[in-house]
Design a protein around this motif. Structure first.
Motif, PDB file in Angstrom:
ATOM      1  N   ALA A   1      -0.400  -3.165   7.746  1.00 39.49           N
ATOM      2  CA  ALA A   1       0.692  -2.462   7.626  1.00 39.49           C
ATOM      3  C   ALA A   1       0.067  -1.121   8.327  1.00 39.49           C
ATOM      4  CB  ALA A   1       1.692  -1.788   7.033  1.00 39.49           C
ATOM      5  N   TRP A   2      -0.885  -0.814   7.636  1.00 35.51           N
ATOM      6  CA  TRP A   2      -1.610   0.635   7.923  1.00 35.51           C
ATOM      7  C   TRP A   2      -2.218   0.828   9.415  1.00 35.51           C
ATOM      8  CZ3 TRP A   2      -7.227   2.392   7.833  1.00 35.51           C
ATOM      9  CH2 TRP A   2      -7.305   3.431   7.951  1.00 35.51           C
ATOM     10  N   ILE A   3      -2.876  -0.362   9.804  1.00 39.29           N
ATOM     11  CA  ILE A   3      -3.547  -1.090  10.689  1.00 39.29           C
ATOM     12  C   ILE A   3      -2.820  -0.923  12.057  1.00 39.29           C
ATOM     13  CG2 ILE A   3      -5.940  -2.165  12.395  1.00 39.29           C
ATOM     14  CD1 ILE A   3      -7.478  -2.288   9.455  1.00 39.29           C
ATOM     15  N   PHE A   4      -2.035  -2.278  11.984  1.00 37.08           N
ATOM     16  CA  PHE A   4      -1.175  -2.742  13.241  1.00 37.08           C
ATOM     17  C   PHE A   4       0.476  -1.884  12.546  1.00 37.08           C
ATOM     18  CE2 PHE A   4      -4.259  -5.722  12.325  1.00 37.08           C
ATOM     19  CZ  PHE A   4      -4.803  -5.880  13.391  1.00 37.08           C
ATOM     20  N   SER A   5       0.596  -0.050  12.118  1.00 39.59           N
ATOM     21  CA  SER A   5       2.285  -0.315  12.260  1.00 39.59           C
ATOM     22  C   SER A   5       3.015   0.195  13.731  1.00 39.59           C
ATOM     23  CB  SER A   5       1.732   1.109  11.674  1.00 39.59           C
ATOM     24  OG  SER A   5       1.387   2.382  11.711  1.00 39.59           O
ATOM     25  N   GLU A   6       2.007   0.721  14.370  1.00 40.64           N
ATOM     26  CA  GLU A   6       2.584   0.670  15.746  1.00 40.64           C
ATOM     27  C   GLU A   6       3.027  -0.696  16.528  1.00 40.64           C
ATOM     28  OE1 GLU A   6       2.496   3.399  20.176  1.00 40.64           O
ATOM     29  OE2 GLU A   6       0.795   3.579  18.398  1.00 40.64           O
ATOM     30  N   GLN A   7       2.600  -1.501  16.829  1.00 37.87           N
ATOM     31  CA  GLN A   7       2.056  -2.995  17.657  1.00 37.87           C
ATOM     32  C   GLN A   7       3.160  -3.615  16.510  1.00 37.87           C
ATOM     33  OE1 GLN A   7      -0.280  -1.304  16.083  1.00 37.87           O
ATOM     34  NE2 GLN A   7      -2.062  -2.415  17.675  1.00 37.87           N
ATOM     35  N   LEU A   8       3.774  -3.409  15.332  1.00 42.75           N
ATOM     36  CA  LEU A   8       4.329  -4.810  14.390  1.00 42.75           C
ATOM     37  C   LEU A   8       5.997  -3.852  14.747  1.00 42.75           C
ATOM     38  CD1 LEU A   8       2.548  -4.694  11.007  1.00 42.75           C
ATOM     39  CD2 LEU A   8       3.237  -6.469  12.296  1.00 42.75           C
TER      40      LEU A   8
ATOM     41  N   ALA B   1       9.075   5.021  17.943  1.00 43.06           N
ATOM     42  CA  ALA B   1       8.245   6.291  17.737  1.00 43.06           C
ATOM     43  C   ALA B   1       8.148   6.814  16.018  1.00 43.06           C
ATOM     44  CB  ALA B   1       9.573   7.441  18.752  1.00 43.06           C
ATOM     45  N   PHE B   2       8.927   6.152  15.363  1.00 46.07           N
ATOM     46  CA  PHE B   2       9.188   5.869  13.756  1.00 46.07           C
ATOM     47  C   PHE B   2       8.165   5.535  13.026  1.00 46.07           C
ATOM     48  CE2 PHE B   2      12.558   8.200  15.170  1.00 46.07           C
ATOM     49  CZ  PHE B   2      12.619   9.022  15.379  1.00 46.07           C
ATOM     50  N   HIS B   3       6.997   4.505  13.984  1.00 44.21           N
ATOM     51  CA  HIS B   3       6.291   3.405  13.298  1.00 44.21           C
ATOM     52  C   HIS B   3       5.340   3.606  11.842  1.00 44.21           C
ATOM     53  CE1 HIS B   3       2.131   4.473  14.659  1.00 44.21           C
ATOM     54  NE2 HIS B   3       2.690   5.368  15.435  1.00 44.21           N
ATOM     55  N   ASN B   4       4.693   5.125  12.150  1.00 42.99           N
ATOM     56  CA  ASN B   4       3.896   5.846  10.635  1.00 42.99           C
ATOM     57  C   ASN B   4       4.727   5.442   9.661  1.00 42.99           C
ATOM     58  OD1 ASN B   4       6.108   7.260  11.685  1.00 42.99           O
ATOM     59  ND2 ASN B   4       4.850   9.681  11.388  1.00 42.99           N
ATOM     60  N   LEU B   5       5.933   4.929   9.061  1.00 45.98           N
ATOM     61  CA  LEU B   5       6.817   5.011   8.042  1.00 45.98           C
ATOM     62  C   LEU B   5       6.824   3.464   7.753  1.00 45.98           C
ATOM     63  CD1 LEU B   5      10.437   5.658   9.355  1.00 45.98           C
ATOM     64  CD2 LEU B   5       8.980   7.570   7.495  1.00 45.98           C
ATOM     65  N   LEU B   6       6.007   2.376   8.394  1.00 47.66           N
ATOM     66  CA  LEU B   6       5.650   1.449   7.882  1.00 47.66           C
ATOM     67  C   LEU B   6       5.248   0.900   6.647  1.00 47.66           C
ATOM     68  CD1 LEU B   6       6.581  -1.778   8.427  1.00 47.66           C
ATOM     69  CD2 LEU B   6       4.369  -1.925   9.610  1.00 47.66           C
ATOM     70  N   PRO B   7       3.388   1.874   6.166  1.00 47.66           N
ATOM     71  CA  PRO B   7       2.716   1.791   5.529  1.00 47.66           C
ATOM     72  C   PRO B   7       3.308   2.505   4.242  1.00 47.66           C
ATOM     73  CG  PRO B   7       1.635   2.946   6.915  1.00 47.66           C
ATOM     74  CD  PRO B   7       3.027   2.837   7.794  1.00 47.66           C
ATOM     75  N   VAL B   8       3.913   2.993   4.364  1.00 48.12           N
ATOM     76  CA  VAL B   8       4.703   4.338   3.019  1.00 48.12           C
ATOM     77  C   VAL B   8       5.179   3.499   3.041  1.00 48.12           C
ATOM     78  CG1 VAL B   8       5.437   6.301   2.584  1.00 48.12           C
ATOM     79  CG2 VAL B   8       3.550   6.377   4.542  1.00 48.12           C
ATOM     80  N   THR B   9       6.092   2.857   3.212  1.00 47.04           N
ATOM     81  CA  THR B   9       7.642   2.542   2.716  1.00 47.04           C
ATOM     82  C   THR B   9       6.517   0.653   1.646  1.00 47.04           C
ATOM     83  OG1 THR B   9       8.661   2.571   4.833  1.00 47.04           O
ATOM     84  CG2 THR B   9       9.323   1.117   3.116  1.00 47.04           C
ATOM     85  N   VAL B  10       6.162   0.282   2.471  1.00 50.85           N
ATOM     86  CA  VAL B  10       5.141  -1.195   2.210  1.00 50.85           C
ATOM     87  C   VAL B  10       4.827  -0.909   0.518  1.00 50.85           C
ATOM     88  CG1 VAL B  10       2.866  -2.623   1.773  1.00 50.85           C
ATOM     89  CG2 VAL B  10       4.786  -2.294   4.064  1.00 50.85           C
ATOM     90  N   PHE B  11       4.221   0.317   1.018  1.00 50.26           N
ATOM     91  CA  PHE B  11       3.586   0.915  -0.679  1.00 50.26           C
ATOM     92  C   PHE B  11       4.134   1.055  -1.708  1.00 50.26           C
ATOM     93  CE2 PHE B  11       1.369   4.157  -3.500  1.00 50.26           C
ATOM     94  CZ  PHE B  11       1.511   3.763  -4.682  1.00 50.26           C
TER      95      PHE B  11
END
Length: 442
Positions: free
Chosen positions: A335-342, A353-363
């Motif tokens: 999730a951290w490496i591929f957040s924007e692509q996912l 534009a809010f892709h940086n939310l992904l790894p934080v939410t996964v954690f």
């Protein structure tokens, strides 16, 4: 000869377990694929604001699970093996049928009343969201009890295929209705309701095909004393989870309403879509794990009358937590490496534009689910109430942090609040579990 028989027993056991894992995996993967297709299509059809309405509607349905059907499904799962051990499954099924019938009538009438009130206060659109969400909550709750029952008797294939079909039917019917009628949140909810209703009817038919269920389902000569005792046990156990419902509701749904109040429906839509992308692999893993492990944990625990039962069930819980932790590390790295692509792949430009939310939410979601695994220790002792304070601390920490951080950091603040509260929850569970000791009273 003794060793040969032992080897054959182990081989049969592993073969059975492998078959169960296979069907659980099939069901979860199909549901997982359906969920992601749903996110992609629905976010494009509805946009952030419409998707936000759908997400808010699903929180209403979720409250039915939190306060009513979730506790009941937990009781279904826990006491099936207990009443089979007591040879009192007739009383068990009688109590379950009567409880569901009373709840369904009461909740459907309440849903109709709530819809009427909302119509006069907020208009047609929100009235339909409230009504359809409530009805979806009732149908989903009945379906959850069937899943718990069939998981208890380890009908993995039936559960897996129905869960997969549920995901695809809900999304498919929602898309059809959106294309035929208005592209609004309540139209999508109507698709969810119809899809799960069809699956619930099918679940009932398949449940009655099982010989053990069928033999006791319509038994009419049940001991009234046994029924009353069963009702007290199941309702007492379920009541413990109902006490936690307010905390669970805050944990799962407060973020949407905080964002609705501070930033509006578009923020709810963005957060809900990315939360779904984050939650889908995590929830798929833990759902699969729970379907496989919870019946096994409760079988090891039995009626919890010996120290060996306590040690054996606790060992399974520890091994499950270690396995899930290792898997979640891998998910978080991806999730951290591929957040924007996912996020770009499964939504539209308005969300990327809010892709940086992904790894934080996964954690945050992963840590919370790992903590939940450890609560199985208290459940085996029929003492779920001991987690009152950990759940209360997590819920109110999340609410306070989400409210304050949403104002200062926007949507990211809510995701960070989830992480903080989940870590605190895990630590609190460790403290409580360290105090549970087996005594001959269990």
């Amino acid at each position: 000869m003794k060793y040969l028989l032992s080897f054959r027993g182990i081989k049969v056991c592993l073969s059975k377990l492998g078959n169960e894992v296979f069907w659980i995996l099939v069901g979860q993967l199909l549901a997982f694929a359906g969920g992601f297709i749903g996110i992609k299509v629905l976010t494009n059809l509805l946009g952030p604001a419409g998707y936000g309405q759908l997400a808010l509607g699903l929180t209403i349905a979720g409250l039915f699970t939190m306060y009513v059907y979730g506790p009941l499904a937990n009781a279904v799962a826990r006491f099936y093996v207990v009443y089979r051990e007591k040879s009192e499954l007739g009383a068990y099924f009688s109590v379950l049928k009567k409880s569901h019938a009373v709840l369904a009538v009461f909740l459907i009438l309440s849903a109709l009343l709530a819809g009427m009130i909302t119509y006069f206060v907020s208009g047609y659109e929100w009235a339909m969201i409230v009504l359809l969400s409530a009805l979806f909550g009732v149908v989903s709750g009945i379906n959850a009890s069937y899943i718990s029952l069939q998981s208890s008797i380890r009908q993995r294939k039936v559960v897996a295929l129905h869960q997969a079909a549920d995901a695809w039917l809900r999304i498919g019917l929602s898309i059809v209705l959106l294309l035929l009628f208005d592209t609004s949140g309540f139209t999508a909810l109507a698709g969810y309701l119809l899809g799960t209703l069809l699956i619930t009817l099918s679940q009932g038919l398949f449940a009655l095909r099982n010989s053990e269920i069928k033999a006791h389902w319509k038994k009419r000569d049940n001991d009234e004393i046994a029924e009353k005792r069963c009702f007290r046990e199941l309702s007492g156990y379920a009541a413990s989870f109902m006490i936690f419902s307010s905390f669970a509701a805050i944990s799962m749904y407060a973020d949407r309403w905080v964002l609705q109040g501070t930033l509006g429906a578009w923020a709810v839509g963005v957060y809900a879509a990315i939360f779904q992308i984050a939650a889908s692999p995590v929830n798929m893993f833990f759902s699969m794990l729970n379907q496989l492990i919870i019946p096994i944990v409760f079988e090891h625990a039995g009626a919890m009358t010996t120290a060996n039962q306590a040690d054996s069930s606790a060992s399974v819980v520890r091994q499950t937590a270690l396995l899930s932790s290792a898997a979640m590390v891998l998910v978080m790295v991806i999730a951290w490496i591929f957040s924007e692509q996912l996020v770009s792949l499964f939504t539209s430009k308005a969300f990327t534009a809010f892709h940086n939310l992904l790894p934080v939410t996964v954690f945050g979601i992963a840590v919370f689910n790992i903590a939940q695994i450890f609560t199985l220790k208290g459940a085996c002792f029929n003492r779920p109430k001991i987690y009152f304070w950990p759940k209360a601390i997590q819920a109110f920490t999340f609410l306070a942090a989400a409210f304050s951080m949403a104002k200062s950091s926007g949507i990211m603040g809510v995701a960070l609040a989830l992480c903080i509260s989940s870590v605190i929850y895990l630590m609190a569970i460790f403290v409580v579990n360290s105090r549970i000791k087996f005594t001959h009273n269990y």
